[in-house]
Design a protein around this motif. Structure first.
Motif, PDB file in Angstrom:
ATOM      1  N   ARG A  96       8.211  10.912  23.074  1.00  0.00           N
ATOM      2  CA  ARG A  96       7.020  10.061  23.015  1.00  0.00           C
ATOM      3  C   ARG A  96       5.732  10.866  23.208  1.00  0.00           C
ATOM      4  NH1 ARG A  96       8.392   5.598  27.425  1.00  0.00           N
ATOM      5  NH2 ARG A  96       8.903   7.534  28.526  1.00  0.00           N
ATOM      6  N   ASN A  97       5.858  12.064  23.726  1.00  0.00           N
ATOM      7  CA  ASN A  97       4.681  12.901  23.979  1.00  0.00           C
ATOM      8  C   ASN A  97       4.495  13.962  22.893  1.00  0.00           C
ATOM      9  OD1 ASN A  97       4.224  11.536  26.421  1.00  0.00           O
ATOM     10  ND2 ASN A  97       5.505  12.963  27.577  1.00  0.00           N
ATOM     11  N   TRP A  98       4.844  13.626  21.667  1.00  0.00           N
ATOM     12  CA  TRP A  98       4.818  14.635  20.605  1.00  0.00           C
ATOM     13  C   TRP A  98       3.400  15.160  20.359  1.00  0.00           C
ATOM     14  CZ3 TRP A  98       1.890  14.062  16.242  1.00  0.00           C
ATOM     15  CH2 TRP A  98       1.421  12.776  15.947  1.00  0.00           C
ATOM     16  N   GLU A  99       2.400  14.314  20.553  1.00  0.00           N
ATOM     17  CA  GLU A  99       1.029  14.786  20.345  1.00  0.00           C
ATOM     18  C   GLU A  99       0.658  15.841  21.400  1.00  0.00           C
ATOM     19  OE1 GLU A  99      -1.248  11.212  20.521  1.00  0.00           O
ATOM     20  OE2 GLU A  99      -1.154  10.886  18.348  1.00  0.00           O
ATOM     21  N   PHE A 100       1.035  15.567  22.639  1.00  0.00           N
ATOM     22  CA  PHE A 100       0.786  16.539  23.699  1.00  0.00           C
ATOM     23  C   PHE A 100       1.534  17.836  23.411  1.00  0.00           C
ATOM     24  CE2 PHE A 100       3.044  18.333  27.374  1.00  0.00           C
ATOM     25  CZ  PHE A 100       1.995  18.975  27.998  1.00  0.00           C
ATOM     26  N   VAL A 101       2.804  17.731  23.015  1.00  0.00           N
ATOM     27  CA  VAL A 101       3.605  18.931  22.730  1.00  0.00           C
ATOM     28  C   VAL A 101       2.978  19.740  21.611  1.00  0.00           C
ATOM     29  CG1 VAL A 101       5.845  19.740  21.910  1.00  0.00           C
ATOM     30  CG2 VAL A 101       5.731  17.882  23.572  1.00  0.00           C
TER      31      VAL A 101
ATOM     32  N   THR B 210       1.484  23.388  22.226  1.00  0.00           N
ATOM     33  CA  THR B 210       2.086  24.498  21.489  1.00  0.00           C
ATOM     34  C   THR B 210       1.038  25.297  20.741  1.00  0.00           C
ATOM     35  OG1 THR B 210       4.165  23.270  21.237  1.00  0.00           O
ATOM     36  CG2 THR B 210       3.780  25.103  19.726  1.00  0.00           C
ATOM     37  N   VAL B 211       0.085  24.609  20.122  1.00  0.00           N
ATOM     38  CA  VAL B 211      -0.972  25.303  19.377  1.00  0.00           C
ATOM     39  C   VAL B 211      -1.833  26.144  20.321  1.00  0.00           C
ATOM     40  CG1 VAL B 211      -3.085  24.966  18.039  1.00  0.00           C
ATOM     41  CG2 VAL B 211      -1.035  23.656  17.477  1.00  0.00           C
ATOM     42  N   VAL B 212      -2.232  25.543  21.442  1.00  0.00           N
ATOM     43  CA  VAL B 212      -3.062  26.273  22.402  1.00  0.00           C
ATOM     44  C   VAL B 212      -2.304  27.470  22.974  1.00  0.00           C
ATOM     45  CG1 VAL B 212      -4.219  26.133  24.637  1.00  0.00           C
ATOM     46  CG2 VAL B 212      -4.458  24.266  22.988  1.00  0.00           C
TER      47      VAL B 212
ATOM     48  N   PHE C 280      -3.342  19.160  29.735  1.00  0.00           N
ATOM     49  CA  PHE C 280      -2.682  18.159  30.576  1.00  0.00           C
ATOM     50  C   PHE C 280      -3.656  17.059  30.995  1.00  0.00           C
ATOM     51  CE2 PHE C 280       0.836  21.167  31.290  1.00  0.00           C
ATOM     52  CZ  PHE C 280       1.910  20.290  31.316  1.00  0.00           C
ATOM     53  N   ALA C 281      -4.882  17.444  31.347  1.00  0.00           N
ATOM     54  CA  ALA C 281      -5.863  16.463  31.787  1.00  0.00           C
ATOM     55  C   ALA C 281      -6.220  15.477  30.674  1.00  0.00           C
ATOM     56  CB  ALA C 281      -7.125  17.171  32.284  1.00  0.00           C
ATOM     57  N   VAL C 282      -6.241  15.959  29.433  1.00  0.00           N
ATOM     58  CA  VAL C 282      -6.582  15.105  28.303  1.00  0.00           C
ATOM     59  C   VAL C 282      -5.484  14.071  28.042  1.00  0.00           C
ATOM     60  CG1 VAL C 282      -6.939  15.079  25.798  1.00  0.00           C
ATOM     61  CG2 VAL C 282      -8.112  16.777  27.214  1.00  0.00           C
ATOM     62  N   PHE C 283      -4.224  14.491  28.182  1.00  0.00           N
ATOM     63  CA  PHE C 283      -3.114  13.607  27.803  1.00  0.00           C
ATOM     64  C   PHE C 283      -2.509  12.839  28.977  1.00  0.00           C
ATOM     65  CE2 PHE C 283      -3.313  16.417  24.164  1.00  0.00           C
ATOM     66  CZ  PHE C 283      -3.021  15.568  23.102  1.00  0.00           C
TER      67      PHE C 283
END
Length: 270
Positions: free
Chosen positions: A164-169, A173-175, A142-145
């Motif tokens: 729009r937040n697909w990179e964060f998602v 999800t991976v983490v 969360f802090a990164v994005f």
């Protein structure tokens, strides 16, 4: 207090780690475990209702805290990790007693963990550490994005479901998937194994990870079924956990029985 003969018959002897052998699993096995779990629920509906109600109350409390006091969610989740494995062991004990031809007993299932406190305590400690690391990793993502700090519970949902937040998602999800896979690998058969063989937490955890490593496809299917059933059970205020929780608990015992070969007679140490 003296143990009853029925309880003594189920008391396992210590077993060296080298004696533990695994059995190959088949793709149809997870559905078979669920069928057997449902049979156990039907055979002991009162016990199933008791544990299902406990799981439901935990889900309701966790959901209420997440909606109203999200900053305490992680603390409550840690508390659930303290209680959850002991509740699950009660369901395993019920399945084990049925398997041995003994009548299920709610009182015995509630206290079946008392002779395994050391191993269970260590395993629960490992789970709590993993959960805290998982939470810390989530905060880092969360802090990164996001530069506005940790969002509220509604903000979390908005962030996750915003295209729009697909990179964060994707990263989240991976983490989360990596930690979920680690927790699943450590626990898929370890708790029933502690109950059945009185093994230490390290041996049980390593054996559990061996089961996943040697049967990755079947275990992936089993994990997906567990996730799907739990998610589905949460739709109507979590009431589905009244049935899904006990069925999955009993089914996990049968998964352990299928994955870990019975101890050879006479190999256990006194």
């Amino acid at each position: 207090m003296n143990e009853s003969p029925a309880t003594s018959d189920l008391t396992p002897a210590a077993e060296p780690a080298y004696a533990i052998t695994l059995q190959p699993l088949r793709w149809a096995d997870p559905l078979r475990w669920l069928r057997k779990g449902l049979q156990d629920v039907r055979a002991a509906p009162g016990i199933a209702l008791f544990y299902g109600f406990c799981f439901w109350c935990m889900a309701l409390l966790l959901g209420w805290v997440f909606r109203n006091e999200p900053e305490y969610t992680m603390s409550l989740a840690s508390g659930c990790l303290l209680v959850g494995p002991f509740l699950a062991m009660g369901l395993y004990d019920t399945s084990r007693r049925r398997e041995a031809g003994l009548a299920p007993d709610l009182g015995q299932s509630i206290t079946c963990w008392d002779s395994h406190m050391g191993s269970m305590g260590m395993l629960v400690l490992v789970l709590i550490v993993l959960e805290l690391l998982w939470g810390r990793a989530s905060l880092v993502v969360f802090a990164v994005f996001f530069d506005t700090g940790m969002p509220s519970s509604s903000g979390v949902f908005e962030a996750v479901f915003n295209p729009r937040n697909w990179e964060f998602v994707a990263v989240y999800t991976v983490v989360g998937g990596a930690f979920a896979a680690l927790v699943f690998s450590c626990t898929v058969v370890s708790i029933p194994m502690i109950l059945d063989r009185d093994t230490d937490a390290l041996t049980a955890g390593i054996t559990s990870m061996r089961v996943v490593a040697e049967n990755p496809g079947v275990m992936l299917l089993w994990g997906a079924l567990i996730t799907a059933l739990v998610v589905a059970s949460l739709w109507i205020w979590g009431a589905g956990l009244l049935l899904v929780g006990p069925v999955l608990g009993h089914a996990s015992w049968h998964a352990y029985r299928a994955a870990v070969a019975p101890a050879p007679t006479g190999t256990g140490a006194a």
